[in-house]
Design a protein around this motif. Structure first.
Motif, PDB file in Angstrom:
ATOM      1  N   LYS A 196      29.010 -31.822   4.414  1.00  0.00           N
ATOM      2  CA  LYS A 196      29.817 -30.612   4.241  1.00  0.00           C
ATOM      3  C   LYS A 196      30.208 -30.011   5.578  1.00  0.00           C
ATOM      4  CE  LYS A 196      29.761 -26.106   1.897  1.00  0.00           C
ATOM      5  NZ  LYS A 196      28.954 -25.186   1.058  1.00  0.00           N
ATOM      6  N   ILE A 197      29.264 -29.971   6.525  1.00  0.00           N
ATOM      7  CA  ILE A 197      29.547 -29.437   7.859  1.00  0.00           C
ATOM      8  C   ILE A 197      30.641 -30.250   8.540  1.00  0.00           C
ATOM      9  CG2 ILE A 197      28.598 -29.182  10.188  1.00  0.00           C
ATOM     10  CD1 ILE A 197      25.915 -28.465   8.805  1.00  0.00           C
ATOM     11  N   ILE A 198      30.532 -31.575   8.479  1.00  0.00           N
ATOM     12  CA  ILE A 198      31.532 -32.439   9.108  1.00  0.00           C
ATOM     13  C   ILE A 198      32.906 -32.207   8.477  1.00  0.00           C
ATOM     14  CG2 ILE A 198      32.250 -34.845   9.432  1.00  0.00           C
ATOM     15  CD1 ILE A 198      29.277 -35.542   9.709  1.00  0.00           C
ATOM     16  N   LYS A 199      32.952 -32.072   7.168  1.00  0.00           N
ATOM     17  CA  LYS A 199      34.230 -31.832   6.494  1.00  0.00           C
ATOM     18  C   LYS A 199      34.826 -30.489   6.903  1.00  0.00           C
ATOM     19  CE  LYS A 199      33.364 -34.697   2.412  1.00  0.00           C
ATOM     20  NZ  LYS A 199      33.114 -34.717   0.947  1.00  0.00           N
ATOM     21  N   GLN A 200      33.976 -29.470   7.053  1.00  0.00           N
ATOM     22  CA  GLN A 200      34.464 -28.158   7.471  1.00  0.00           C
ATOM     23  C   GLN A 200      35.044 -28.204   8.883  1.00  0.00           C
ATOM     24  OE1 GLN A 200      30.875 -25.880   6.896  1.00  0.00           O
ATOM     25  NE2 GLN A 200      31.507 -25.107   4.887  1.00  0.00           N
ATOM     26  N   ILE A 201      34.371 -28.920   9.779  1.00  0.00           N
ATOM     27  CA  ILE A 201      34.866 -29.066  11.148  1.00  0.00           C
ATOM     28  C   ILE A 201      36.199 -29.805  11.154  1.00  0.00           C
ATOM     29  CG2 ILE A 201      34.431 -30.190  13.378  1.00  0.00           C
ATOM     30  CD1 ILE A 201      31.444 -29.607  12.900  1.00  0.00           C
ATOM     31  N   ASN A 202      36.275 -30.882  10.385  1.00  0.00           N
ATOM     32  CA  ASN A 202      37.516 -31.661  10.320  1.00  0.00           C
ATOM     33  C   ASN A 202      38.674 -30.827   9.790  1.00  0.00           C
ATOM     34  OD1 ASN A 202      36.236 -33.908  11.306  1.00  0.00           O
ATOM     35  ND2 ASN A 202      35.884 -34.834   9.299  1.00  0.00           N
ATOM     36  N   LYS A 203      38.398 -30.040   8.772  1.00  0.00           N
ATOM     37  CA  LYS A 203      39.443 -29.214   8.166  1.00  0.00           C
ATOM     38  C   LYS A 203      39.940 -28.152   9.135  1.00  0.00           C
ATOM     39  CE  LYS A 203      40.453 -26.375   4.080  1.00  0.00           C
ATOM     40  NZ  LYS A 203      39.894 -25.813   2.823  1.00  0.00           N
ATOM     41  N   LYS A 204      39.032 -27.582   9.925  1.00  0.00           N
ATOM     42  CA  LYS A 204      39.405 -26.494  10.832  1.00  0.00           C
ATOM     43  C   LYS A 204      40.085 -26.997  12.100  1.00  0.00           C
ATOM     44  CE  LYS A 204      37.636 -22.371  13.142  1.00  0.00           C
ATOM     45  NZ  LYS A 204      36.494 -21.442  13.311  1.00  0.00           N
ATOM     46  N   PHE A 205      39.591 -28.130  12.647  1.00  0.00           N
ATOM     47  CA  PHE A 205      40.042 -28.535  13.977  1.00  0.00           C
ATOM     48  C   PHE A 205      40.867 -29.822  14.015  1.00  0.00           C
ATOM     49  CE2 PHE A 205      36.265 -25.929  14.880  1.00  0.00           C
ATOM     50  CZ  PHE A 205      36.783 -25.069  15.820  1.00  0.00           C
ATOM     51  N   PHE A 206      40.693 -30.723  13.052  1.00  0.00           N
ATOM     52  CA  PHE A 206      41.289 -32.049  13.186  1.00  0.00           C
ATOM     53  C   PHE A 206      42.089 -32.435  11.948  1.00  0.00           C
ATOM     54  CE2 PHE A 206      37.235 -32.276  15.620  1.00  0.00           C
ATOM     55  CZ  PHE A 206      37.801 -32.341  16.881  1.00  0.00           C
ATOM     56  N   ASN A 207      42.950 -33.438  12.149  1.00  0.00           N
ATOM     57  CA  ASN A 207      43.629 -34.075  11.026  1.00  0.00           C
ATOM     58  C   ASN A 207      42.579 -34.887  10.270  1.00  0.00           C
ATOM     59  OD1 ASN A 207      44.955 -36.035   9.391  1.00  0.00           O
ATOM     60  ND2 ASN A 207      46.821 -35.773  10.591  1.00  0.00           N
ATOM     61  N   PHE A 208      42.226 -34.438   9.103  1.00  0.00           N
ATOM     62  CA  PHE A 208      41.083 -34.980   8.357  1.00  0.00           C
ATOM     63  C   PHE A 208      41.194 -36.480   8.136  1.00  0.00           C
ATOM     64  CE2 PHE A 208      37.414 -34.472   5.680  1.00  0.00           C
ATOM     65  CZ  PHE A 208      37.532 -35.455   4.729  1.00  0.00           C
ATOM     66  N   ASN A 209      42.397 -36.984   7.836  1.00  0.00           N
ATOM     67  CA  ASN A 209      42.570 -38.388   7.461  1.00  0.00           C
ATOM     68  C   ASN A 209      42.665 -39.335   8.657  1.00  0.00           C
ATOM     69  OD1 ASN A 209      42.633 -37.905   4.648  1.00  0.00           O
ATOM     70  ND2 ASN A 209      44.746 -37.183   4.826  1.00  0.00           N
ATOM     71  N   LYS A 210      42.942 -38.783   9.856  1.00  0.00           N
ATOM     72  CA  LYS A 210      43.195 -39.664  10.990  1.00  0.00           C
ATOM     73  C   LYS A 210      42.156 -39.554  12.101  1.00  0.00           C
ATOM     74  CE  LYS A 210      48.221 -39.934  10.337  1.00  0.00           C
ATOM     75  NZ  LYS A 210      49.536 -39.689  10.972  1.00  0.00           N
ATOM     76  N   SER A 211      41.783 -38.354  12.465  1.00  0.00           N
ATOM     77  CA  SER A 211      40.973 -38.222  13.682  1.00  0.00           C
ATOM     78  C   SER A 211      39.838 -37.226  13.518  1.00  0.00           C
ATOM     79  CB  SER A 211      41.863 -37.796  14.850  1.00  0.00           C
ATOM     80  OG  SER A 211      42.492 -36.564  14.569  1.00  0.00           O
ATOM     81  N   GLY A 212      39.089 -37.378  12.446  1.00  0.00           N
ATOM     82  CA  GLY A 212      37.982 -36.467  12.211  1.00  0.00           C
ATOM     83  C   GLY A 212      36.870 -36.627  13.227  1.00  0.00           C
ATOM     84  N   LEU A 213      35.927 -35.706  13.191  1.00  0.00           N
ATOM     85  CA  LEU A 213      34.782 -35.689  14.093  1.00  0.00           C
ATOM     86  C   LEU A 213      34.027 -37.026  14.059  1.00  0.00           C
ATOM     87  CD1 LEU A 213      32.930 -33.985  15.952  1.00  0.00           C
ATOM     88  CD2 LEU A 213      31.686 -33.314  13.895  1.00  0.00           C
ATOM     89  N   LYS A 214      33.775 -37.582  15.239  1.00  0.00           N
ATOM     90  CA  LYS A 214      33.072 -38.850  15.348  1.00  0.00           C
ATOM     91  C   LYS A 214      31.797 -38.637  16.157  1.00  0.00           C
ATOM     92  CE  LYS A 214      37.341 -41.497  15.034  1.00  0.00           C
ATOM     93  NZ  LYS A 214      38.276 -42.430  15.713  1.00  0.00           N
ATOM     94  N   LEU A 215      30.668 -38.762  15.502  1.00  0.00           N
ATOM     95  CA  LEU A 215      29.368 -38.535  16.131  1.00  0.00           C
ATOM     96  C   LEU A 215      28.755 -39.861  16.585  1.00  0.00           C
ATOM     97  CD1 LEU A 215      27.904 -35.910  13.640  1.00  0.00           C
ATOM     98  CD2 LEU A 215      29.077 -35.488  15.801  1.00  0.00           C
ATOM     99  N   PHE A 216      28.289 -39.877  17.832  1.00  0.00           N
ATOM    100  CA  PHE A 216      27.652 -41.055  18.419  1.00  0.00           C
ATOM    101  C   PHE A 216      26.180 -40.706  18.626  1.00  0.00           C
ATOM    102  CE2 PHE A 216      26.311 -44.014  21.601  1.00  0.00           C
ATOM    103  CZ  PHE A 216      27.175 -45.105  21.570  1.00  0.00           C
ATOM    104  N   ASP A 217      25.314 -41.258  17.801  1.00  0.00           N
ATOM    105  CA  ASP A 217      23.903 -40.884  17.835  1.00  0.00           C
ATOM    106  C   ASP A 217      23.160 -41.611  18.951  1.00  0.00           C
ATOM    107  OD1 ASP A 217      20.962 -41.047  17.050  1.00  0.00           O
ATOM    108  OD2 ASP A 217      21.715 -39.586  15.617  1.00  0.00           O
ATOM    109  N   VAL A 218      22.485 -40.842  19.802  1.00  0.00           N
ATOM    110  CA  VAL A 218      21.752 -41.411  20.946  1.00  0.00           C
ATOM    111  C   VAL A 218      20.242 -41.205  20.825  1.00  0.00           C
ATOM    112  CG1 VAL A 218      23.712 -41.181  22.513  1.00  0.00           C
ATOM    113  CG2 VAL A 218      22.082 -39.293  22.317  1.00  0.00           C
ATOM    114  N   SER A 219      19.775 -40.877  19.616  1.00  0.00           N
ATOM    115  CA  SER A 219      18.345 -40.589  19.429  1.00  0.00           C
ATOM    116  C   SER A 219      17.451 -41.739  19.879  1.00  0.00           C
ATOM    117  CB  SER A 219      18.056 -40.301  17.950  1.00  0.00           C
ATOM    118  OG  SER A 219      18.895 -39.322  17.424  1.00  0.00           O
ATOM    119  N   LEU A 220      17.823 -42.962  19.522  1.00  0.00           N
ATOM    120  CA  LEU A 220      16.972 -44.123  19.750  1.00  0.00           C
ATOM    121  C   LEU A 220      17.023 -44.639  21.187  1.00  0.00           C
ATOM    122  CD1 LEU A 220      17.807 -45.766  16.362  1.00  0.00           C
ATOM    123  CD2 LEU A 220      15.465 -45.411  17.163  1.00  0.00           C
TER     124      LEU A 220
END
Length: 281
Positions: free
Chosen positions: A7-31
């Motif tokens: 839900k958070i990712i969708k809210q960010i995409n809706k507010k800041f990005f074109n949802f279908n083309k360039s939504g938020l992309k998270l790169f996890d570095v935990s490991l």
């Protein structure tokens, strides 16, 4: 939980990005960055459990699983290749990466059929010498050689970290001119589709970020830029403003971790290390 992060990712995409083309992309570095400064050495099974937690709860686009580095330097990374071979057989639409510190280790990566790799340079000559015992120019030359090898092997989805974005633990402030000059050195790489600006010390200020990033995006395609932030205590508001200003400039790729640790333990004292950007924030 699973649904709240989606839900958070969708809210960010809706507010800041074109949802279908360039939504938020998270790169996890935990490991990788998250675990590398921990004293407790994780077994392969413990890392597998953490990997499944990351996939199930946080939905990142990419995950860095570790580093191909000598166990004498970072014993935490000793089973990284085994974890990679486990991960690529999972049925998820995720890109898995291993960090490769130099050309010598690149051969090991190629021999083990690693498809996505991350490499590291910086904006600071002193940092490079302390971190990998090479000058910045020697590092740039090696990255170019690595780029040619990757192209020859048709491997074009790779990441390059540029540490000390705006500030170095040794040299202190890095000027805008130095940053832009070094960015140009990497602008013609053919096998790197991500250039990651890494705030190594956690001292990046929002005004400096906006000023410098506005110039960088004239030199590097915005779709190839990402941000790796470290969070100092009581500095969360500044980090949030940096992220929001980045979104306004169409920066949609962020490194992130589920572990409240991180940083370059080779070049910095433990007291200087700051957590990676965390999902909770």
């Amino acid at each position: 939980n699973n649904r709240s992060m989606s839900k958070i990712i969708k809210q960010i995409n809706k507010k800041f990005f074109n949802f279908n083309k360039s939504g938020l992309k998270l790169f996890d570095v935990s490991l990788r960055d998250g675990l590398q400064s921990k004293k407790q050495i994780y077994t392969l099974n413990e890392k597998k459990d953490l990997l499944h937690k990351i996939i199930d709860e946080y939905h990142p686009k990419s995950i860095e699983l570790g580093s191909i580095v000598s166990k004498n330097i970072l014993p935490q990374m000793n089973n990284s290749i085994d974890l990679y071979k486990y991960a690529i057989n999972l049925e998820h639409d995720i890109d898995y990466y291993l960090l490769v510190p130099n050309k010598k280790k690149l051969k090991i990566a190629l021999d083990n059929d690693i498809k996505n790799m991350s490499f590291i340079s910086s904006f600071s000559n002193s940092f490079q010498k302390k971190n990998i015992n090479k000058s910045l120019q020697e590092t740039i030359n090696e990255i170019r050689e690595i780029d040619n090898i990757l192209q020859e092997n048709n491997l074009i989805n790779n990441k390059l970290y540029l540490s000390c974005f705006n500030d170095c633990p040794i040299e202190k402030e890095i000027s805008e001119d130095e940053i832009l000059f070094n960015i140009i050195q990497y602008s013609n790489l053919k096998s790197f589709n991500e250039i990651c600006l890494s705030d190594t010390t956690g001292n990046l200020k929002v005004d400096d970020f906006v000023k410098i990033f506005y110039q960088i995006r004239k030199l590097i395609n915005i779709n190839n830029l990402s941000l790796h932030l470290h969070v100092k205590k009581n500095n969360e508001n500044n980090i949030i403003e940096i992220i929001k200003e980045g979104f306004k400039l169409d920066l949609n790729k962020l490194d992130i971790s589920c572990i409240d640790e991180g940083g370059c333990s080779v070049t910095m004292n433990k007291s200087e290390l700051n957590s990676n950007l965390n999902y909770n924030l």
